[in-house]
Design a protein around this motif. Sequence first.
Motif, PDB file in Angstrom:
ATOM      1  N   VAL A  16       0.901  -1.161   0.171  1.00 12.85           N
ATOM      2  CA  VAL A  16      -0.118  -0.065  -0.031  1.00 12.85           C
ATOM      3  C   VAL A  16       0.851   1.258  -0.090  1.00 12.85           C
ATOM      4  O   VAL A  16       0.287   2.166  -0.506  1.00 12.85           O
ATOM      5  CB  VAL A  16      -1.015   0.038   1.057  1.00 12.85           C
ATOM      6  CG1 VAL A  16      -2.095  -1.093   0.983  1.00 12.85           C
ATOM      7  CG2 VAL A  16      -0.481  -0.173   2.374  1.00 12.85           C
ATOM      8  N   GLU A  17       2.125   1.024   0.517  1.00 14.67           N
ATOM      9  CA  GLU A  17       2.764   2.192   0.459  1.00 14.67           C
ATOM     10  C   GLU A  17       3.375   2.842  -0.886  1.00 14.67           C
ATOM     11  O   GLU A  17       3.258   4.079  -0.850  1.00 14.67           O
ATOM     12  CB  GLU A  17       4.457   1.891   1.092  1.00 14.67           C
ATOM     13  CG  GLU A  17       4.386   1.457   2.525  1.00 14.67           C
ATOM     14  CD  GLU A  17       3.646   2.544   3.776  1.00 14.67           C
ATOM     15  OE1 GLU A  17       3.819   3.667   3.361  1.00 14.67           O
ATOM     16  OE2 GLU A  17       3.068   1.980   4.725  1.00 14.67           O
ATOM     17  N   ARG A  18       3.383   1.818  -1.606  1.00 19.75           N
ATOM     18  CA  ARG A  18       3.631   2.215  -3.180  1.00 19.75           C
ATOM     19  C   ARG A  18       2.534   3.048  -3.609  1.00 19.75           C
ATOM     20  O   ARG A  18       2.550   3.998  -4.649  1.00 19.75           O
ATOM     21  CB  ARG A  18       3.828   0.969  -4.092  1.00 19.75           C
ATOM     22  CG  ARG A  18       4.138   0.798  -5.433  1.00 19.75           C
ATOM     23  CD  ARG A  18       4.233  -0.456  -6.093  1.00 19.75           C
ATOM     24  NE  ARG A  18       2.888  -1.348  -6.090  1.00 19.75           N
ATOM     25  CZ  ARG A  18       1.856  -1.184  -6.689  1.00 19.75           C
ATOM     26  NH1 ARG A  18       1.908  -0.087  -7.572  1.00 19.75           N
ATOM     27  NH2 ARG A  18       0.924  -1.866  -6.520  1.00 19.75           N
ATOM     28  N   LEU A  19       1.426   2.669  -3.423  1.00 17.57           N
ATOM     29  CA  LEU A  19       0.205   3.377  -3.891  1.00 17.57           C
ATOM     30  C   LEU A  19      -0.102   4.986  -3.142  1.00 17.57           C
ATOM     31  O   LEU A  19      -0.810   5.695  -3.758  1.00 17.57           O
ATOM     32  CB  LEU A  19      -1.164   2.515  -3.909  1.00 17.57           C
ATOM     33  CG  LEU A  19      -1.253   1.165  -4.511  1.00 17.57           C
ATOM     34  CD1 LEU A  19      -2.461   0.554  -4.104  1.00 17.57           C
ATOM     35  CD2 LEU A  19      -1.186   1.489  -5.916  1.00 17.57           C
ATOM     36  N   ALA A  20       0.420   4.997  -2.003  1.00 17.17           N
ATOM     37  CA  ALA A  20      -0.010   6.083  -1.395  1.00 17.17           C
ATOM     38  C   ALA A  20       0.584   7.514  -2.181  1.00 17.17           C
ATOM     39  O   ALA A  20       1.678   7.607  -2.540  1.00 17.17           O
ATOM     40  CB  ALA A  20       0.840   6.130   0.063  1.00 17.17           C
TER      41      ALA A  20
END
Length: 258
Positions: A7-11
Amino acid sequence: MPVATNVERLASEDVTEGDGLPINELFCSLQGEGKLAGTPSVFVRTSGCNLRCWFCDSYHTSWEPTGAWLSVDDIVEEVVSYEKADHVVLTGGEPMIHENSAQLLDELADRGYHTTVETNGTIYRDAAIDLASISPKLTNSTPTQERDPKGDGEWATRHEEQRIDIDALSELVDSYESQLKFVVTGAEDLSEINQLVQQIRKAAATTISDDDVLLMPEGVTRAELDTKRNDVAELAMEYGYRYTPRLHVDLWNDAPGT
Ligand SMILES: C[S@@+](CC[C@H](N)C(=O)[O-])C[C@H]1O[C@@H](n2cnc3c(N)ncnc32)[C@H](O)[C@@H]1O
Ligand SMILES: Nc1nc2[nH]cc(C(=O)O)c2c(=O)[nH]1
Ligand code: SF4
Ligand SMILES: [Mg+2]
């Protein structure tokens, strides 16, 4: 094996409280609990909770919440990328504390998904929910001083005051198809469950059959469930309620992203 998104990648820097949701994890697995156990589903786990169960199996959404803010559009796009699943489970933390959970559910429903919301039943929201999976919290959940995973019982009173809201529970039951899923730690929990079910039946217009009441053993490891699942199964037979497994614990020992 289940598949998880980073999810960090999408933030994105521009997503803040107004237009998104704090997401702790997003993954595809089998629904492990309840009437739909075994169904391939995408799980969207929001961060933050209004309660503090001592046994919470999602510690990093309640006691020490972590996550990245994602826009509703980015969440939907990620859900769609798991092509095999047509069920989505919105969980947490407590997903109903977030206003934007309703927007996410509406968008998912527009795309034809079946939506389950895992909720502690303290907050009602009007949203596109196909199954309200309500898990009211019993006395056995209170983080007393001896059971507090983090501090010294500072949350006990607040938890105790907030864990049951009969109006919210009956409104959920009257508005959505639902199941009442109780975390059971022992035979002593059953009188409290009976009483609570009776109270909800009195307040709600909808009939709640014994088949909508599910008993789930408490435990976050296979070893813990090995010591409890048979006792809980026996209690379900004795009282005429349904038993629900915790398939993700049996299969994957409740590893993150499962
Ligand atoms: C982490 S909670 C999130 C949704 C919501 N806050 C709630 O409690 O229903 C998801 C489900 O896991 C259950 N749960 C949490 N910790 C558990 C444990 N140690 N053993 C069994 N079930 C547990 C909850 O009761 C709920 O049904
Ligand atoms: N496989 C799997 N099934 C689940 N059903 C409810 C879950 C939850 O954490 O809400 C859960 C979960 O974390 N994993
Ligand atoms: S209500 Fe749900 S998320 Fe919140 S602490 Fe209890 S089990 Fe965890
Ligand atoms: Mg879980």
